[in-house]
Enzyme design. Structure first.
Site, PDB file in Angstrom:
ATOM      1  N   LYS A 113      -6.369 -14.746   5.530  1.00 39.89           N
ATOM      2  CA  LYS A 113      -7.207 -14.858   4.289  1.00 39.89           C
ATOM      3  C   LYS A 113      -6.621 -16.011   3.486  1.00 39.89           C
ATOM      4  CE  LYS A 113      -8.188 -11.670   0.392  1.00 39.89           C
ATOM      5  NZ  LYS A 113      -8.383 -10.356  -0.101  1.00 39.89           N
ATOM      6  N   ARG A 131       0.752  -1.166   0.015  1.00 39.36           N
ATOM      7  CA  ARG A 131      -0.221   0.060  -0.076  1.00 39.36           C
ATOM      8  C   ARG A 131       0.908   1.477  -0.121  1.00 39.36           C
ATOM      9  NH1 ARG A 131      -5.310  -0.208   3.848  1.00 39.36           N
ATOM     10  NH2 ARG A 131      -6.140  -1.721   2.292  1.00 39.36           N
ATOM     11  N   LYS A 171       2.714  -7.891   4.473  1.00 35.84           N
ATOM     12  CA  LYS A 171       2.129  -6.823   3.752  1.00 35.84           C
ATOM     13  C   LYS A 171       3.146  -5.886   3.967  1.00 35.84           C
ATOM     14  CE  LYS A 171      -1.853  -5.579   2.188  1.00 35.84           C
ATOM     15  NZ  LYS A 171      -3.049  -6.293   1.818  1.00 35.84           N
ATOM     16  N   ASP A 180      -1.680  -2.763  -4.016  1.00 34.84           N
ATOM     17  CA  ASP A 180      -2.749  -2.529  -3.166  1.00 34.84           C
ATOM     18  C   ASP A 180      -3.127  -1.241  -3.451  1.00 34.84           C
ATOM     19  OD1 ASP A 180      -3.402  -4.281  -0.291  1.00 34.84           O
ATOM     20  OD2 ASP A 180      -3.902  -2.420  -0.132  1.00 34.84           O
TER      21      ASP A 180
HETATM   22  P1  NAD Z   1     -12.365   0.125  -7.367  1.00 30.23           P
HETATM   23  O1  NAD Z   1     -11.557   1.535  -6.840  1.00 30.23           O
HETATM   24  O2  NAD Z   1     -12.103  -0.428  -9.045  1.00 30.23           O
HETATM   25  O3  NAD Z   1     -13.975   0.627  -7.362  1.00 30.23           O
HETATM   26  C1  NAD Z   1     -14.379   0.881  -6.031  1.00 30.23           C
HETATM   27  C2  NAD Z   1     -15.786   1.715  -6.708  1.00 30.23           C
HETATM   28  O4  NAD Z   1     -16.374   2.180  -5.511  1.00 30.23           O
HETATM   29  C3  NAD Z   1     -15.284   2.961  -7.741  1.00 30.23           C
HETATM   30  O5  NAD Z   1     -16.353   2.835  -8.466  1.00 30.23           O
HETATM   31  C4  NAD Z   1     -15.775   3.853  -6.489  1.00 30.23           C
HETATM   32  O6  NAD Z   1     -16.423   5.218  -7.394  1.00 30.23           O
HETATM   33  C5  NAD Z   1     -16.871   3.604  -5.694  1.00 30.23           C
HETATM   34  N1  NAD Z   1     -16.995   4.095  -4.569  1.00 30.23           N
HETATM   35  C6  NAD Z   1     -16.170   4.932  -3.561  1.00 30.23           C
HETATM   36  N2  NAD Z   1     -16.835   5.461  -2.633  1.00 30.23           N
HETATM   37  C7  NAD Z   1     -18.094   5.073  -2.750  1.00 30.23           C
HETATM   38  C8  NAD Z   1     -19.332   5.457  -2.038  1.00 30.23           C
HETATM   39  N3  NAD Z   1     -19.199   6.217  -0.753  1.00 30.23           N
HETATM   40  N4  NAD Z   1     -20.468   4.955  -2.367  1.00 30.23           N
HETATM   41  C9  NAD Z   1     -20.409   4.136  -3.446  1.00 30.23           C
HETATM   42  N5  NAD Z   1     -19.270   4.090  -4.143  1.00 30.23           N
HETATM   43  C10 NAD Z   1     -18.364   4.444  -3.959  1.00 30.23           C
HETATM   44  O7  NAD Z   1     -11.951  -1.020  -6.219  1.00 30.23           O
HETATM   45  P2  NAD Z   1     -12.219  -2.643  -6.759  1.00 30.23           P
HETATM   46  O8  NAD Z   1     -11.224  -3.065  -7.101  1.00 30.23           O
HETATM   47  O9  NAD Z   1     -13.385  -2.699  -7.412  1.00 30.23           O
HETATM   48  O10 NAD Z   1     -12.336  -3.168  -5.292  1.00 30.23           O
HETATM   49  C11 NAD Z   1     -13.758  -2.981  -4.541  1.00 30.23           C
HETATM   50  C12 NAD Z   1     -13.450  -3.243  -3.311  1.00 30.23           C
HETATM   51  O11 NAD Z   1     -13.246  -4.776  -3.212  1.00 30.23           O
HETATM   52  C13 NAD Z   1     -12.514  -2.615  -2.425  1.00 30.23           C
HETATM   53  O12 NAD Z   1     -12.911  -2.598  -0.945  1.00 30.23           O
HETATM   54  C14 NAD Z   1     -11.127  -3.635  -2.440  1.00 30.23           C
HETATM   55  O13 NAD Z   1     -10.245  -3.501  -1.449  1.00 30.23           O
HETATM   56  C15 NAD Z   1     -11.946  -4.983  -2.550  1.00 30.23           C
HETATM   57  N6  NAD Z   1     -11.106  -6.198  -3.140  1.00 30.23           N
HETATM   58  C16 NAD Z   1     -10.729  -5.708  -4.450  1.00 30.23           C
HETATM   59  C17 NAD Z   1      -9.950  -7.155  -5.158  1.00 30.23           C
HETATM   60  C18 NAD Z   1      -9.649  -6.953  -6.532  1.00 30.23           C
HETATM   61  O14 NAD Z   1      -9.208  -8.006  -6.961  1.00 30.23           O
HETATM   62  N7  NAD Z   1      -9.717  -5.673  -7.380  1.00 30.23           N
HETATM   63  C19 NAD Z   1      -9.738  -8.059  -4.218  1.00 30.23           C
HETATM   64  C20 NAD Z   1     -10.025  -8.415  -2.865  1.00 30.23           C
HETATM   65  C21 NAD Z   1     -10.625  -7.091  -2.363  1.00 30.23           C
END
Ligand code: NAD
Length: 368
Positions: free
Chosen positions: A66, A42, A78, A113
């Site tokens: 996890k 991160r 991490k 991250d």
């Molecule tokens: P991303 O940044 O692509 O998408 C997040 C979305 O949430 C964005 O479209 C953003 O505009 C929206 N958002 C932000 N604040 C908001 C709010 N207050 N209300 C509604 N929408 C809001 O992230 P991602 O990769 O899609 O990941 C989503 C979640 O899943 C995160 O918490 C991430 O840590 C978790 N995650 C992702 C992965 C992965 O492979 N990408 C893996 C494990 C966990």
């Protein structure tokens, strides 16, 4: 508090300081019982070194659970880089970070991250092979949100089975918070299945995209304000944006029967898992549901195999059903059941191998 007291649950914490690039980073290895530590890096402008240390200790411990839940042969680790991702990034900084990762000699594998991207780690890759999740042209497995979204779909199927006695996704309504990389794919899959969805996102383009998709696929999309998503009359709340969104204020508003989504650290506090249970809402532990991406990057260190990633991601269904069964049999909440399951896996393995060293690396760890 004494520093060793703070890190007492961890095996190793490395403070990385590179004067020429200004790199200040911390790598935490929580537990290598299952294999070398694996966890993203991160980048954030932390207010203090203490805040960065606290974050990396908490996140690396989470990775131990996890990995155990996903049944991958990795432990918890991490890294955090202290800096502003918008201003402080440069190729040399990531090369310096790569040198510190390399100094751990295969005990720690890392990748993106929050605040970092696969292209940042292409620079680190010049110094160490212990990098995962870069683009396919650099030998990585590419976009991890594809398996993460698929894992959420299998998590929803298991949750529907536990609540309604059928894993069918159609005929149910889902309230999706966040239509980013993961949420948009989950929404699309649900529309394909003929489900009705409520959606919210602070980004209007993401909303416009899903409306266009729904016109092609059919299915109903209702858009709600970001603060209204908690009170929607739907069957399942699917958080795919922020952490900490299950808290005292939102639990009061929820009208759903279940919560299952990809967002990390959905519960503001562990007690909120119990509060959901008391309200009759089934909570699918986030670190089980969102493990698809982890499964994919862990698989990079074998000979990469998409069919194996798919099979292990589908097994999220089975892991969740185990958790739900334990919950029913023992009257505990789902988070407690999930943690117990992981601790049992760690305990049974620790009898054989408690400390990963380079010499003990499995034959499959071909990169380092
Ligand atoms: P991303 O940044 O692509 O998408 C997040 C979305 O949430 C964005 O479209 C953003 O505009 C929206 N958002 C932000 N604040 C908001 C709010 N207050 N209300 C509604 N929408 C809001 O992230 P991602 O990769 O899609 O990941 C989503 C979640 O899943 C995160 O918490 C991430 O840590 C978790 N995650 C992702 C992965 C992965 O492979 N990408 C893996 C494990 C966990």
């Amino acid at each position: 508090m004494d520093l060793f007291e703070k890190i007492q649950e961890h095996q190793q914490v490395l403070f990385c300081n590179d004067q020429s690039t200004g790199l200040k980073a911390i790598i935490a290895i929580h537990n290598t019982t299952l294999g070398p530590a694996l966890g993203g890096c991160r980048m954030q402008p932390y207010e203090s070194v203490d805040a960065a240390l606290e974050d990396v200790l908490r996140l690396s411990k989470g990775m131990t659970y996890k990995c155990a839940a996903a049944d991958v042969d990795f432990g918890g680790g991490k890294a955090v880089i202290i800096g502003d991702p918008k201003k402080d990034k440069n190729p040399e900084l990531f090369r310096a970070f790569g040198q510190f990762v390399e100094s751990l000699n295969g005990r720690f594998y890392t990748g993106t991250d929050m605040g970092t991207t696969p292209s940042d780690f292409v620079h680190a890759l010049k110094e160490t092979n212990c990098i995962v999740g870069v683009e396919e042209e650099y030998g990585g497995s590419g976009d991890s949100s594809v398996p993460t979204a698929l894992g959420v779909i299998y998590g929803l199927k298991a949750t529907n089975q536990a609540v309604w006695g059928s894993q069918e996704l159609s005929g149910r309504t889902y309230a999706i918070q966040g239509l980013g990389k993961v949420g948009s794919k989950v929404a699309e899959h649900l529309l394909q299945e003929g489900a009705d969805i409520y959606v919210t996102d602070v980004n209007q383009t993401a909303i416009d995209d899903i409306i266009t998709t729904s016109k092609e696929l059919g299915g109903s999309v209702k858009v709600v304000n970001d603060s209204d998503i908690y009170g929607v009359e739907a069957d399942v709340f699917v958080p795919c944006a922020l952490g900490g969104i299950i808290n005292d204020a939102t639990i009061d508003q929820l009208k759903v029967r279940a919560v299952a989504g990809s967002a990390n650290n959905q519960l503001l506090d562990l007690r909120h898992g119990k509060a959901l249970q008391e309200k009759g809402i089934l909570y699918a532990p986030d670190y089980i549901v969102n493990a698809g991406g982890l499964i994919q990057v862990a698989d990079e260190l074998y000979e990469p195999n998409k069919a194996r990633v798919l099979r292990k991601t589908k097994a999220i269904y089975v892991s969740l059903m185990d958790v739900y069964q334990q919950t029913m049999e023992r009257g505990i909440c789902t988070v407690e059941a999930a943690n117990n399951l992981c601790e049992q896996r760690l305990e049974s393995r620790s009898k054989r191998n408690s400390f990963f060293t380079h010499e003990k690396r499995p034959k499959w760890a071909v990169r380092c």
